[in-house]
Design a protein around this motif. Structure first.
Motif, mmCIF file in Angstrom:
data_model
loop_
_atom_site.group_PDB
_atom_site.id
_atom_site.type_symbol
_atom_site.label_atom_id
_atom_site.label_comp_id
_atom_site.label_asym_id
_atom_site.label_seq_id
_atom_site.Cartn_x
_atom_site.Cartn_y
_atom_site.Cartn_z
ATOM 1 N N HIS A 1 13.960 9.295 3.539
ATOM 2 C CA HIS A 1 12.519 8.991 3.094
ATOM 3 C C HIS A 1 12.691 7.875 1.806
ATOM 4 C CE1 HIS A 1 10.132 10.933 6.033
ATOM 5 N NE2 HIS A 1 10.931 11.897 5.777
ATOM 6 N N THR A 2 13.679 8.025 1.199
ATOM 7 C CA THR A 2 13.728 6.792 0.120
ATOM 8 C C THR A 2 13.971 5.547 0.812
ATOM 9 O OG1 THR A 2 14.882 8.529 -1.554
ATOM 10 C CG2 THR A 2 15.317 6.062 -1.725
ATOM 11 N N THR A 3 14.699 5.636 1.672
ATOM 12 C CA THR A 3 15.050 4.317 2.491
ATOM 13 C C THR A 3 13.753 3.800 3.181
ATOM 14 O OG1 THR A 3 17.333 5.001 2.959
ATOM 15 C CG2 THR A 3 16.278 3.433 4.357
ATOM 16 N N THR A 4 12.999 4.785 3.728
ATOM 17 C CA THR A 4 11.828 4.386 4.393
ATOM 18 C C THR A 4 10.759 3.799 3.263
ATOM 19 O OG1 THR A 4 10.977 6.555 4.481
ATOM 20 C CG2 THR A 4 11.979 5.636 6.491
ATOM 21 N N THR A 5 10.877 4.241 2.180
ATOM 22 C CA THR A 5 10.053 3.778 1.196
ATOM 23 C C THR A 5 10.455 2.131 0.899
ATOM 24 O OG1 THR A 5 9.559 5.869 0.111
ATOM 25 C CG2 THR A 5 9.188 4.005 -1.209
ATOM 26 N N THR A 6 11.558 2.190 0.688
ATOM 27 C CA THR A 6 12.129 0.838 0.452
ATOM 28 C C THR A 6 11.988 -0.097 1.502
ATOM 29 O OG1 THR A 6 13.942 1.758 -0.977
ATOM 30 C CG2 THR A 6 14.180 -0.665 -0.086
ATOM 31 N N LYS A 7 11.885 0.188 2.619
ATOM 32 C CA LYS A 7 11.684 -0.636 3.900
ATOM 33 C C LYS A 7 10.072 -0.909 3.781
ATOM 34 C CE LYS A 7 15.437 0.472 6.888
ATOM 35 N NZ LYS A 7 16.194 1.021 8.075
ATOM 36 N N LEU A 8 9.420 -0.084 3.567
ATOM 37 C CA LEU A 8 7.716 -0.127 3.481
ATOM 38 C C LEU A 8 7.482 -1.157 2.477
ATOM 39 C CD1 LEU A 8 4.964 0.647 4.444
ATOM 40 C CD2 LEU A 8 4.959 2.514 2.900
ATOM 41 N N GLN A 9 7.922 -1.017 1.180
ATOM 42 C CA GLN A 9 7.455 -2.016 0.209
ATOM 43 C C GLN A 9 8.036 -3.369 0.644
ATOM 44 O OE1 GLN A 9 9.785 -0.237 -3.028
ATOM 45 N NE2 GLN A 9 8.273 1.033 -3.549
ATOM 46 N N ALA A 10 9.347 -3.535 1.260
ATOM 47 C CA ALA A 10 9.679 -5.089 1.686
ATOM 48 C C ALA A 10 8.820 -5.486 3.043
ATOM 49 C CB ALA A 10 11.315 -4.765 2.457
ATOM 50 N N ALA A 11 8.377 -4.593 3.789
ATOM 51 C CA ALA A 11 7.675 -5.192 4.894
ATOM 52 C C ALA A 11 6.117 -5.527 4.273
ATOM 53 C CB ALA A 11 7.265 -3.906 5.825
ATOM 54 N N LEU A 12 5.622 -4.939 3.236
ATOM 55 C CA LEU A 12 4.405 -5.274 2.550
ATOM 56 C C LEU A 12 4.613 -6.736 1.973
ATOM 57 C CD1 LEU A 12 3.446 -1.948 0.719
ATOM 58 C CD2 LEU A 12 2.266 -2.693 2.735
ATOM 59 N N LYS A 13 5.532 -7.284 1.417
ATOM 60 C CA LYS A 13 5.965 -8.431 0.907
ATOM 61 C C LYS A 13 6.277 -9.503 2.260
ATOM 62 C CE LYS A 13 8.143 -6.930 -3.414
ATOM 63 N NZ LYS A 13 9.168 -6.989 -4.161
ATOM 64 N N THR A 14 6.885 -9.028 3.134
ATOM 65 C CA THR A 14 7.164 -9.731 4.364
ATOM 66 C C THR A 14 5.780 -10.116 5.037
ATOM 67 O OG1 THR A 14 9.379 -9.257 4.496
ATOM 68 C CG2 THR A 14 8.584 -10.371 6.371
ATOM 69 N N GLY A 15 5.222 -9.184 5.235
ATOM 70 C CA GLY A 15 3.925 -8.990 5.936
ATOM 71 C C GLY A 15 2.871 -9.598 5.158
ATOM 72 N N ASP A 16 2.716 -9.901 4.041
ATOM 73 C CA ASP A 16 1.834 -10.602 3.093
ATOM 74 C C ASP A 16 0.540 -9.516 3.258
ATOM 75 O OD1 ASP A 16 0.441 -12.084 1.476
ATOM 76 O OD2 ASP A 16 -0.500 -13.438 3.188
ATOM 77 N N VAL A 17 0.915 -8.368 2.844
ATOM 78 C CA VAL A 17 -0.285 -7.205 3.053
ATOM 79 C C VAL A 17 -0.687 -6.910 1.555
ATOM 80 C CG1 VAL A 17 -0.889 -4.677 3.751
ATOM 81 C CG2 VAL A 17 1.040 -6.158 5.015
ATOM 82 N N ASP A 18 -1.825 -6.810 1.183
ATOM 83 C CA ASP A 18 -2.211 -6.615 0.078
ATOM 84 C C ASP A 18 -2.905 -5.358 -0.189
ATOM 85 O OD1 ASP A 18 -3.284 -6.988 -2.655
ATOM 86 O OD2 ASP A 18 -5.103 -8.038 -2.161
ATOM 87 N N VAL A 19 -1.879 -4.267 -0.033
ATOM 88 C CA VAL A 19 -2.072 -2.994 -0.238
ATOM 89 C C VAL A 19 -1.100 -2.381 -0.958
ATOM 90 C CG1 VAL A 19 -2.658 -0.704 0.899
ATOM 91 C CG2 VAL A 19 -3.344 -2.691 2.193
ATOM 92 N N SER A 20 -1.704 -1.403 -2.092
ATOM 93 C CA SER A 20 -0.868 -0.949 -2.980
ATOM 94 C C SER A 20 -0.479 0.555 -2.745
ATOM 95 C CB SER A 20 -1.392 -0.963 -4.477
ATOM 96 O OG SER A 20 -1.458 -2.362 -5.111
ATOM 97 N N PRO A 21 0.826 0.854 -2.382
ATOM 98 C CA PRO A 21 1.139 2.280 -2.093
ATOM 99 C C PRO A 21 0.911 3.177 -3.056
ATOM 100 C CG PRO A 21 3.075 0.909 -2.064
ATOM 101 C CD PRO A 21 1.941 -0.138 -2.282
#
Length: 203
Positions: A103-123
């Motif tokens: 779940h530490t890894t999935t957190t990192t992947k989610l943060q990366a996806a937010l940048k790559t996908g240009d998603v303006d949402v703060s987890p």
């Protein structure tokens, strides 16, 4: 007499011709409210044991997905660390260690996806009230009670998380996050299977 017989035959033939299309169309008619097959969802096969199931999938918007996925990761990491401190069961400790890592890894992947996908949402960066209450329940428990409570929470939590990831993978509106949701659903399904196995062993 022959004329009357001929007219009757023609009338009967016409009635049969009118009735035939309706009869033929009968099997094709559908009843209002009848459900249709749901397209396969990444991360789980239709009808797969342990899966959330197509009937439970819902439309999830991007903001909700990001916030819930991040909240799940936060709780799993903190609960896992707590289990490593409190549990003496080697299988539970092994599972908890995996939860912290994955779940530490999935957190990192989610943060990366937010940048790559240009998603303006703060987890979220801290637990909400419901998850904080669950963590407190674990903190207050000890021994066999802790193990039982932790495993029960893991089964319920991963069932909910699986439904979340499958739902967004099916209906999400951001391609980058949809791809991530599909892959994460596969991981969560694995976690759920392991949690259920622990549940059977913990009694």
């Amino acid at each position: 007499m022959k004329y009357r017989i001929l007219v009757s035959a023609i009338a009967a033939t016409g009635a049969l011709a009118l009735a035939t299309p309706a009869a033929a169309a009968g099997p094709e008619m559908t009843t209002p409210g009848t459900t249709t097959d749901v397209p396969p969802t990444p991360g789980v096969a239709k009808g797969e044991p342990g899966g959330a199931g197509a009937a439970s999938l819902q439309n999830v918007d991007t903001k909700t997905y990001v916030q819930k996925a991040a909240m799940t990761d936060l709780f799993e990491v903190q609960a896992g660390k707590l289990a490593l401190e409190k549990s003496k069961d080697k299988n539970i400790r092994k599972f908890a260690e995996q939860m912290v890592t994955d779940h530490t890894t999935t957190t990192t992947k989610l943060q990366a996806a937010l940048k790559t996908g240009d998603v303006d949402v703060s987890p979220p960066t801290k637990l909400d009230a419901p998850h904080a209450a669950k963590l407190k329940e674990l903190t207050d428990a000890s021994g066999a009670e802790f193990d039982r409570t932790y495993v029960q929470m893991q089964v319920a939590g991963h069932q909910e998380a699986l439904r979340l990831h499958q739902s967004y993978a099916s209906s999400g509106d951001n391609a980058t996050l949809k791809a991530l949701a599909g892959k994460t659903a596969e991981l969560v399904q694995h976690h759920l299977d392991e949690a259920k196995a622990l549940s059977g062993n913990s009694g």
